[in-house]
Design an enzyme around this catalytic site. Structure first.
Site, mmCIF file in Angstrom:
data_model
loop_
_atom_site.group_PDB
_atom_site.id
_atom_site.type_symbol
_atom_site.label_atom_id
_atom_site.label_comp_id
_atom_site.label_asym_id
_atom_site.label_seq_id
_atom_site.Cartn_x
_atom_site.Cartn_y
_atom_site.Cartn_z
ATOM 1 N N HIS A 1 49.788 39.286 37.425
ATOM 2 C CA HIS A 1 48.780 39.045 36.115
ATOM 3 C C HIS A 1 49.751 40.000 35.094
ATOM 4 O O HIS A 1 49.763 40.979 35.020
ATOM 5 C CB HIS A 1 47.339 39.386 36.193
ATOM 6 C CG HIS A 1 46.637 38.685 37.024
ATOM 7 N ND1 HIS A 1 45.549 38.910 37.817
ATOM 8 C CD2 HIS A 1 46.766 37.171 37.489
ATOM 9 C CE1 HIS A 1 45.219 37.788 38.686
ATOM 10 N NE2 HIS A 1 45.926 36.899 38.539
ATOM 11 N N ARG B 1 47.998 36.268 30.923
ATOM 12 C CA ARG B 1 47.495 36.314 32.459
ATOM 13 C C ARG B 1 48.812 35.574 33.421
ATOM 14 O O ARG B 1 49.161 36.231 34.249
ATOM 15 C CB ARG B 1 46.214 36.163 32.504
ATOM 16 C CG ARG B 1 45.780 36.154 34.051
ATOM 17 C CD ARG B 1 44.321 35.762 34.008
ATOM 18 N NE ARG B 1 43.705 35.292 35.288
ATOM 19 C CZ ARG B 1 43.096 35.990 36.346
ATOM 20 N NH1 ARG B 1 42.894 37.374 35.813
ATOM 21 N NH2 ARG B 1 42.777 35.892 37.388
ATOM 22 N N HIS C 1 46.361 45.303 40.642
ATOM 23 C CA HIS C 1 46.246 44.715 39.510
ATOM 24 C C HIS C 1 45.296 45.919 38.569
ATOM 25 O O HIS C 1 45.264 46.871 39.132
ATOM 26 C CB HIS C 1 44.979 43.759 39.902
ATOM 27 C CG HIS C 1 45.612 42.556 40.635
ATOM 28 N ND1 HIS C 1 45.491 41.223 40.016
ATOM 29 C CD2 HIS C 1 46.095 42.325 41.789
ATOM 30 C CE1 HIS C 1 45.715 40.262 40.808
ATOM 31 N NE2 HIS C 1 46.346 40.821 41.877
ATOM 32 N N GLU D 1 48.506 43.118 32.863
ATOM 33 C CA GLU D 1 48.026 44.161 33.704
ATOM 34 C C GLU D 1 49.183 45.089 33.641
ATOM 35 O O GLU D 1 49.719 45.612 34.782
ATOM 36 C CB GLU D 1 47.257 43.784 35.087
ATOM 37 C CG GLU D 1 46.238 42.712 34.988
ATOM 38 C CD GLU D 1 45.583 42.134 36.074
ATOM 39 O OE1 GLU D 1 46.475 42.294 37.309
ATOM 40 O OE2 GLU D 1 44.907 41.313 35.984
ATOM 41 N N GLU E 1 42.457 47.284 41.696
ATOM 42 C CA GLU E 1 42.236 47.121 40.419
ATOM 43 C C GLU E 1 42.253 48.527 39.955
ATOM 44 O O GLU E 1 41.103 49.357 40.206
ATOM 45 C CB GLU E 1 40.765 46.541 40.277
ATOM 46 C CG GLU E 1 40.653 44.992 40.778
ATOM 47 C CD GLU E 1 41.411 43.954 39.828
ATOM 48 O OE1 GLU E 1 42.052 44.386 38.866
ATOM 49 O OE2 GLU E 1 41.448 42.807 40.248
HETATM 50 ZN ZN LIG Z 1 44.780 40.852 38.118
#
Ligand SMILES: [Zn+2]
Length: 338
Positions: free
Chosen positions: A49, A107, A177, A52, A280
């Site tokens: 993405h 993104r 991410h 990020e 994340e």
């Molecule tokens: Zn992501």
């Protein structure tokens, strides 16, 4: 990446993966001790993405740390005896560049749809894992557009082809991410637990009762089932927290975050890779994708502890004697965990 390869030629090689929509070449780095034996693989990708940005920063930090410390750090030396590290620092290169030059919060990738009237597929909805079923959009202007079919995007296809080819050797798939501070296990596409060979039957005498995902049987003090991916993620989150006190939540994507289909993490586990995780990274929403520069290094430092905890665990599980290979189907994890 070429510089890293050239200045660490005893350990690092750069490999071509494929081209992006905008025809940029994709490469990954392989960190591998030249030993006369078959090794297993840990895969890590960052930046699927575009916005990020802390994710590609972590992949770079990870490579730097391994190269700086592999001779002096006994854990790194140990796992490099058994494991090769494959690192893709920026998966979505076109999107990443677009987020630097045009739209900081972009993104997706940059594939044109509808005769070039809308752009971008969410590459983490484009893998062939319950593709298009939940948590996606078929509208190209959506940020979760899943593409025209599974692996419709060249970036997805490039990664999937390599992993498919190497899957019997890949023990762990890591995809990095931000944000939210989670370590997520499969699945996103169903709330059913990911249960292949990685479930463990144990009992309270083994002292694992604190991290039990669920219990079964009539006497749940004596008979327990543990999700091993969950157990290892808990260990990783605990290691991470020791550095700066940062708190991570651990769980299956669909249960603690949201349902999604076509993710790389689900796909990697579905094709048989035993450990598959989405990280994340920081933060929990104060700055979101625009993490301040002074948090880059501490985020990388703490994440390093979590990732190496997972790699160490995998190393000891599959190479308990340092070099002896155990079957991935083994249920006898209690022995190697003690
Ligand atoms: Zn992501």
């Amino acid at each position: 990446m070429t510089e890293i390869q050239n200045s660490n030629s005893e350990l690092v090689t750069q490999h071509y993966l494929g081209n992006t929509v905008e025809n940029r070449p994709m490469y990954y780095l392989q960190i591998s001790q030249p030993l006369d034996k078959t090794k297993k693989i840990i895969w890590m990708d960052c930046g699927i993405h575009a916005r990020e940005w802390i994710a590609p920063a972590f992949c770079q930090w990870f490579v730097k740390e391994i190269l700086q410390n592999y001779k002096s750090d006994p854990n790194i030396s140990r796992f490099l005896q058994n494991l090769d590290l494959y690192i893709l620092p920026v998966l979505n290169i076109d999107g990443y560049i677009y987020s630097w030059e045009k739209d900081r919060l972009w993104r997706k990738n940059r594939s044109p749809y509808m005769n070039g009237t809308c752009y971008g597929t969410d590459l983490n909805r484009n893998f062939n894992s319950s593709w298009g079923s939940i948590g996606v959009s078929y509208n190209c202007s959506s940020i979760i557009f899943c593409g025209s079919g599974p692996e419709s995007e060249p970036e997805t296809k490039a990664v999937a082809q390599l992993i498919e080819k190497k899957k019997s050797d890949i023990l762990c798939y890591l995809t990095i991410h931000s944000y939210g501070q989670y370590i997520l296990i499969p699945y996103g596409s169903t709330t059913e637990p990911a249960s292949n060979s990685e479930e463990l039957v144990g009992d309270k005498n083994f002292g694992l009762h604190k991290i039990i995902a669920k219990s079964t049987g009539t006497d749940d003090h004596a008979f327990l089932i543990l999700n091993l991916q969950m157990y290892v993620a808990e260990k990783a989150a605990a290691a991470l927290m020791q550095k700066y006190g940062t708190s991570y939540e651990v769980g299956s994507t669909s249960l603690i975050l949201y349902s999604n289909s076509g993710s790389s993490r689900d796909w990697a586990h579905m094709i048989g890779i035993p450990f598959s995780y989405t990280f994340e990274l920081r933060d929990k929403g104060t700055h979101g994708f625009v993490l301040p520069p002074d948090q880059i290094q501490p985020t990388c430092e703490e994440t390093m502890l979590a990732v190496t905890t997972i790699i160490d665990y995998v190393d000891h599980k599959y190479f308990p004697g340092g070099a002896v290979m155990l079957s991935s189907k083994t249920k006898n994890i209690l022995k190697s965990d003690s």
